[in-house]
Enzyme design. Structure first.
Site, PDB file in Angstrom:
ATOM      1  N   HIS A   1       0.839  -1.202   0.080  1.00 41.54           N
ATOM      2  CA  HIS A   1       0.166  -0.003  -0.040  1.00 41.54           C
ATOM      3  C   HIS A   1       0.716   1.185   0.010  1.00 41.54           C
ATOM      4  O   HIS A   1       2.003   1.129   0.667  1.00 41.54           O
ATOM      5  CB  HIS A   1      -0.846   0.048   1.086  1.00 41.54           C
ATOM      6  N   ASP A   2       0.300   2.064  -0.736  1.00 43.69           N
ATOM      7  CA  ASP A   2       0.966   3.667  -0.781  1.00 43.69           C
ATOM      8  C   ASP A   2       2.511   3.569  -1.193  1.00 43.69           C
ATOM      9  O   ASP A   2       3.109   4.923  -1.213  1.00 43.69           O
ATOM     10  CB  ASP A   2       1.090   4.279   0.718  1.00 43.69           C
TER      11      ASP A   2
ATOM     12  N   GLY B   1       5.161  -0.939   2.857  1.00 39.74           N
ATOM     13  CA  GLY B   1       4.223   0.049   2.391  1.00 39.74           C
ATOM     14  C   GLY B   1       5.012   1.470   2.521  1.00 39.74           C
ATOM     15  O   GLY B   1       5.888   1.750   3.043  1.00 39.74           O
TER      16      GLY B   1
END
Length: 261
Positions: free
Chosen positions: A121-122, A139
C-alpha cells in the site's frame, strides 16, 4: 466489444477498452479501468478502483487492487494506477493505498515486475523500474526511475530507492539508497555505484567521473554527512547526476541513508 473470454467474470461498472484482451477465468470488478491494448492473460484478479494502462500485460494469478495488508485500512476510497507498457508477471500482488498514505499506490510506465513480487500500500514506483522475482516493497516505499530491486529482496516501509540504483539479490533494505547507488546485504550497505547501469544508459563519461569523485567525498570521514552534502554541491556545480544525489539527500527521509560498510 472487447476480446473477453467467455469464462471471464466482468462486473457491471468495469470500464474495458474495446482493444483490451481479457483471458480465461479473469475477474474484473466494478470500478476497474482497463485501457487500450492491455492484456490480462488468464486467472488475473483485478479489484477496486484500479487502472491498468495502455499496452500493459498481466500474467496469470496476479492480484491487483485487493485490500492492503494494513490493519489500519477500513475500506476507504483508495486506488491503484499502473502505467503503460508494463509487464506484470505471475503471482504479483499490488495493493491500493490507505488514508495514511494518500490513498494511492502507483506504478509508472515501462516497468517489469517479475514473478511473485509485492508492491504494498501507498508505494510509488517510477518509470522503467524492475522488481526481480519475489522482491518485496513494504508500505509507503518510493522507487525512482530505472531502479532495479534484486530477487528475494525486502525493502522496509517508508524507504526511498533513488533513480538508477541497484539492489543486489536477497538484500534487506532498511535505509534510503542514494540515486545511482549499488547496495547489497542483510542489512544492506552501499557497495559503490551502479556504474554498469550508467554506462548501459549512455551517461557521459564526465558525469560518471564526477559522480565517482563525489561519492568518495560524500562518504569520507571529514565533517558530518550534511556538511559533506553541502560541499558536494559546491565542488561539482555543473554535474547533473551529482545534483540529483544532493536533491535526494535534501528530500524528506524517514529512514536515514544507507552507508558503505
Amino acid at each position: 466489444m472487447p476480446n473477453i473470454h467467455q469464462t471471464a467474470v466482468i462486473e457491471d461498472g468495469a470500464d474495458i477498452h474495446p482493444s483490451a484482451e481479457i483471458g480465461p477465468f479473469c475477474v474484473v470488478e466494478s470500478g476497474a479501468t482497463i485501457h487500450e491494448g492491455a492484456v490480462l492473460k488468464s486467472h488475473v484478479a483485478v479489484a477496486g478502483k484500479t487502472t491498468i494502462g495502455k499496452g500493459t500485460t498481466v500474467f496469470p494469478f496476479a492480484s491487483i487492487g485487493h485490500a492492503p495488508q494494513d490493519l489500519k485500512f477500513h475500506g476507504e476510497d483508495s486506488e491503484v494506477i499502473i502505467g503503460e507498457r508494463c509487464v506484470i508477471r505471475e503471482h504479483v500482488t499490488i495493493n491500493p493505498g490507505t488514508e495514511g498514505g494518500g490513498c494511492l499506490s502507483k506504478v509508472g510506465n515501462d516497468c517489469l515486475i517479475m514473478i511473485g513480487a509485492h508492491v504494498a500500500h501507498d508505494c510509488l514506483v517510477g518509470d522503467n523500474v524492475i522488481l526481480v522475482n519475489n522482491a518485496t516493497l513494504g508500505g509507503h516505499v518510493i522507487v525512482e526511475d530505472f531502479a532495479i530491486i534484486g530477487g528475494l529482496s525486502a525493502v522496509h516501509q517508508f524507504v526511498r530507492i533513488g533513480a538508477h540504483a541497484m539492489i543486489g539479490g536477497a538484500s534487506g533494505v532498511e535505509t534510503d539508497i542514494i540515486p545511482f547507488g549499488s547496495a547489497t546485504g542483510n542489512r544492506a550497505v552501499l557497495a559503490g555505484l551502479n556504474l554498469t547501469g550508467m554506462k548501459r544508459r549512455n551517461f557521459p563519461r564526465e558525469e560518471i567521473h564526477a559522480l565517482r569523485n563525489g561519492y568518495k567525498q560524500l562518504f569520507s570521514h571529514e565533517g558530518t554527512f550534511q556538511e559533506r552534502t553541502v560541499k558536494l554541491q559546491q565542488n561539482f556545480p555543473e554535474s547533473e547526476v551529482v545534483r540529483q544525489v544532493v536533491d535526494f539527500i535534501n528530500g524528506e527521509s524517514k529512514r536515514g541513508f544507507c552507508q558503505p560498510s
